[in-house]
Scaffold this motif. Structure first.
Motif, PDB file in Angstrom:
ATOM      1  N   LEU A  98       1.152  -1.004   0.350  1.00 57.02           N
ATOM      2  CA  LEU A  98       0.149  -0.019  -0.021  1.00 57.02           C
ATOM      3  C   LEU A  98       1.173   1.423   0.012  1.00 57.02           C
ATOM      4  CD1 LEU A  98      -2.865  -0.993   3.018  1.00 57.02           C
ATOM      5  CD2 LEU A  98      -3.090  -1.038   0.071  1.00 57.02           C
ATOM      6  N   GLU A 120       3.370   2.695  -2.114  1.00 64.32           N
ATOM      7  CA  GLU A 120       2.885   3.136  -3.269  1.00 64.32           C
ATOM      8  C   GLU A 120       1.729   3.534  -3.501  1.00 64.32           C
ATOM      9  OE1 GLU A 120       3.725   2.392  -7.998  1.00 64.32           O
ATOM     10  OE2 GLU A 120       3.827   1.090  -7.066  1.00 64.32           O
ATOM     11  N   SER A 121       0.247   3.095  -3.340  1.00 63.10           N
ATOM     12  CA  SER A 121      -1.013   3.828  -3.515  1.00 63.10           C
ATOM     13  C   SER A 121      -1.474   4.884  -2.455  1.00 63.10           C
ATOM     14  CB  SER A 121      -2.256   2.892  -3.229  1.00 63.10           C
ATOM     15  OG  SER A 121      -3.008   3.414  -2.751  1.00 63.10           O
ATOM     16  N   GLU A 122       0.006   4.722  -1.010  1.00 62.83           N
ATOM     17  CA  GLU A 122       0.104   6.025  -0.280  1.00 62.83           C
ATOM     18  C   GLU A 122       0.552   7.283  -0.452  1.00 62.83           C
ATOM     19  OE1 GLU A 122      -1.555   7.690   3.023  1.00 62.83           O
ATOM     20  OE2 GLU A 122      -1.972   5.489   2.095  1.00 62.83           O
ATOM     21  N   HIS A 131      -4.363   6.181  -6.035  1.00 63.07           N
ATOM     22  CA  HIS A 131      -4.562   5.332  -6.977  1.00 63.07           C
ATOM     23  C   HIS A 131      -6.121   5.906  -7.830  1.00 63.07           C
ATOM     24  CE1 HIS A 131      -6.433   4.000  -3.001  1.00 63.07           C
ATOM     25  NE2 HIS A 131      -7.235   3.297  -4.439  1.00 63.07           N
ATOM     26  N   SER A 150      -8.200   0.101  -9.870  1.00 61.22           N
ATOM     27  CA  SER A 150      -6.143  -0.178 -10.137  1.00 61.22           C
ATOM     28  C   SER A 150      -5.441  -1.121 -10.168  1.00 61.22           C
ATOM     29  CB  SER A 150      -5.667   1.018  -9.900  1.00 61.22           C
ATOM     30  OG  SER A 150      -5.436   1.762  -8.743  1.00 61.22           O
ATOM     31  N   ALA A 168      -9.973  -0.873  -4.953  1.00 63.44           N
ATOM     32  CA  ALA A 168      -9.333   0.528  -5.343  1.00 63.44           C
ATOM     33  C   ALA A 168     -11.138   0.884  -5.624  1.00 63.44           C
ATOM     34  CB  ALA A 168      -8.687   0.787  -6.015  1.00 63.44           C
ATOM     35  N   ARG A 203      -7.929   7.446  -5.278  1.00 62.55           N
ATOM     36  CA  ARG A 203      -7.182   8.322  -4.172  1.00 62.55           C
ATOM     37  C   ARG A 203      -6.048   9.276  -4.788  1.00 62.55           C
ATOM     38  NH1 ARG A 203      -6.645   6.747   1.373  1.00 62.55           N
ATOM     39  NH2 ARG A 203      -5.179   7.548   1.963  1.00 62.55           N
ATOM     40  N   GLY A 230      -2.713  10.811  -3.474  1.00 60.31           N
ATOM     41  CA  GLY A 230      -1.635  10.517  -2.724  1.00 60.31           C
ATOM     42  C   GLY A 230      -0.682  11.527  -1.880  1.00 60.31           C
ATOM     43  N   ARG A 282       0.065   8.393 -10.403  1.00 63.81           N
ATOM     44  CA  ARG A 282      -1.199   7.397  -9.728  1.00 63.81           C
ATOM     45  C   ARG A 282      -1.064   6.075 -10.623  1.00 63.81           C
ATOM     46  NH1 ARG A 282      -5.586  10.958 -10.500  1.00 63.81           N
ATOM     47  NH2 ARG A 282      -5.577  13.275  -8.977  1.00 63.81           N
ATOM     48  N   LEU A 283      -1.443   5.569  -9.764  1.00 63.26           N
ATOM     49  CA  LEU A 283      -1.548   3.767  -9.312  1.00 63.26           C
ATOM     50  C   LEU A 283      -2.856   3.631 -10.464  1.00 63.26           C
ATOM     51  CD1 LEU A 283      -0.654   1.511  -6.757  1.00 63.26           C
ATOM     52  CD2 LEU A 283       0.470   1.508  -8.615  1.00 63.26           C
TER      53      LEU A 283
END
Length: 608
Positions: free
Chosen positions: A361, A363-365, A369, A373, A377, A381, A383, A420-421
């Protein structure tokens, strides 16, 4: 009793007198021989004024200049001169009262035995006709001015699609010559060379259906081959259900479409800002829930003053700062001081603890994302980096960042952009980065557990915080501060710290630094009765056997031991004002994550 001829003459005279037109009878010299009542009513000249008098003298046909026709040139006598019938228009007769009126009249010669013996003049008062013509001309001119002044393009076509009229606005929009539009056709407007079908030339439907046609956001073509968007209405020109042509009224909507696009962009930006503000609000709410014990950095030792001097020097810049120091030395507090003194202090300081986030998590944080994704999800979101745009991001425990994310962080620092993811679009950001760690990053670089290029990128301006054992003069100051803070919170007035207690505090090595001192004082305040501070269980809390051997164990083991000690003191209560998380200055979820990572289980300890 009238004879037959007399009766006929009487009837002719009656007809002439009853005629609605004015009638004069003239002899060969142009003198009046007859006048009917209609002529008398129109002119005001009586019978005695006309009979035996030259008619020219009564009406004298004034020219526009005001001069009089000579009698020899008077049109009323033209038939007497050449024996022809003359139709005269746009003439004026003068009344007896001096006024005039427009007339149309006919002068017809009277020929007897081949000689001109007189003439008959029949005239009409055309004042009403002239007035109607003037009003019609005025109305036509006004309509023409309206068409010329209209901001919309107005174009007329015949039933074959050939242009018959175009106003200046339409000619300007289409770049057509407005003086000779007849060389243009409806296909020039809708795109010459395209098939003559309803799809490409819908205005021609009007020829077939004789019905009004309206379209929005269509393309019209200019003479130079370029096009522009329009709204238009095509209306048939009908008379007795017979089609005479088509009128197309159109409007260039380029500015409207540009305004709509700008509005969409603005709404998208507002939506983005709204999401960002919501994310900031959630983040700030989380930060408010964290119990920051103090707002200012306390310390009078030279080592602390040296670090504060460095903070003042670098705070006003955008330089990346790496804060190094043992656990509990106040790295986050110094990061907040850097942000508060910077030019970005009107934006939030966004904190990310890289040690407590699950690897899947992080990378998403950090980068956010898109919806869908990855599993779970359910919505977009934003980041932490995007949230910190124009502000500062504090990456605590940077050494815990996985290697694969270190490369992405390096790109953010170098390029100033993120992805973003689930989205390939790059997002430009302007973020000041402050990183912190209690680990030796140089050694991690040697061990290849931390990227060398990232290390040098982060350590542009390193700050090393001194441990509490090197700040002996600050221990009493900090102890008194914590006693006052916790005393007020718990409703206790503790104004005495015995020398024995202070000596114990000064002699202790403080492996947990300021945070450990804070926790010890908080527990002591809880256990103290009266106005004097007591720490009866100091030795048990601090575990001297570990302190004596602190150089022989890892930081993780020391952290695990300290957490266990606090948990045991709070009877394993994690949350709440008297819980372990509050004492350790950690969010309850963060403490649970650390317990899981360090393998701390109450059941396991009970079995030991």
């Amino acid at each position: 009793m009238k004879t037959g001829n007399e009766h006929i003459f009487y009837r002719y005279e009656l007809i002439l007198k009853s005629a609605g037109e004015g009638i004069y009878g003239l002899d060969k010299d142009g003198k009046g021989t007859f006048v009917n009542p209609a002529a008398i009513n129109m002119t005001g000249w009586l019978k005695e004024d006309i009979i035996g008098q030259p008619v020219h003298d009564k009406h004298h046909h004034s020219k526009a200049s005001g001069e009089h026709y000579p009698r020899t040139e008077c049109p009323i006598y033209a038939a007497l001169k050449d024996g022809e019938v003359h139709h005269i228009t746009d003439e004026v007769f003068w009344r007896k009262d001096g006024s005039s009126f427009p007339v149309h009249y006919t002068s017809t010669p009277i020929i007897e035995q081949g000689e001109i013996v007189g003439a008959v003049v029949v005239f009409q008062d055309v004042s009403k006709l002239k007035k109607a013509e003037s009003e019609l001309i005025l109305m036509q001119r006004r309509n023409e001015l309206l068409l010329l002044a209209a901001g919309e393009g107005i174009c007329g076509f015949d039933c074959e699609g050939r242009v018959t009229f175009i106003n200046p606005s339409g000619a300007s929009m289409l770049a057509w010559p407005n003086r000779k539009p007849e060389h243009r056709s409806i296909h020039d407007m809708f795109g010459r060379g395209m098939p003559d079908s309803e799809q490409y030339c819908p205005v021609l439907n009007v020829v077939r259906d004789k019905q009004r046609y309206q379209a929005s956001d269509h393309q019209f073509w200019r003479a130079d081959g370029s096009s522009f968007p329009v709204d238009f209405v095509s209306t048939p020109v009908l008379e007795n259900n017979q089609l005479h042509g088509i009128v197309v009224v159109f409007r260039d909507i380029t500015e409207r479409k540009l305004a709509e696009q700008n509005l969409r962009n603005a709404l998208a930006e507002i939506e983005q800002l709204k999401n960002r503000l919501q994310a900031e609000n959630h983040y700030l709410q989380d930060q408010i829930n964290l119990n920051h014990r103090f707002d200012d950095i306390l310390g009078q030792s030279q080592s602390v003053k040296a670090v504060l001097h460095q903070v003042e020097q670098v705070a006003a810049t955008d330089t990346t700062v790496l804060i190094q120091g043992e656990t509990g030395t106040g790295k986050e507090l110094f990061a907040r001081a850097l942000h508060k003194l910077s030019k970005r202090n009107d934006r939030p300081l966004v904190k990310v603890n890289c040690a407590v986030l699950p690897a899947n998590l992080i990378e998403s944080e950090l980068f956010g994302h898109e919806k869908g994704s990855f599993t779970g999800a359910t919505a977009r979101r934003i980041g932490r980096f995007e949230l910190a745009h124009d502000g500062t991001i504090f990456l605590d425990e940077i050494a815990e960042l996985p290697l694969e994310l270190q490369a992405k962080l390096l790109r953010v620092l170098q390029e100033g952009e993120i992805e973003r993811l689930g989205d390939s679009k790059t997002i430009k950001i302007n973020v000041r980065v402050i990183a912190a760690t209690h680990r030796d990053l140089k050694q991690m670089v040697v061990e290849r557990t931390f990227r060398e290029d990232l290390y040098y990128r982060l350590s542009v301006f390193p700050l090393t915080l001194p441990p509490l054992r090197e700040r002996q003069h600050d221990i009493s100051l900090l102890a008194q501060w914590f006693v006052n803070q916790f005393g007020q919170k718990m409703g206790k007035q503790i104004d005495q710290i015995p020398d024995s207690v202070m000596k114990t505090l000064l002699n202790y090595n403080w492996p947990g630094n300021v945070r450990e001192l804070e926790n010890v004082i908080e527990r002591a305040v809880i256990l103290s009765n009266g106005h004097t501070l007591h720490i009866p269980e100091l030795d048990n809390i601090l575990q001297p056997e570990i302190t004596a051997q602190n150089t022989m164990i890892s930081m993780a083991e020391m952290e695990k031991s300290h957490i266990i000690t606090v948990l045991q003191a709070t009877h394993w209560q994690i949350s709440g004002e008297d819980g372990a998380a509050a004492i350790l200055q950690m969010h309850p979820n963060t403490l649970r994550s650390r317990m899981s990572k360090l393998g701390i289980r109450r059941a396991n300890l009970a079995q030991e």
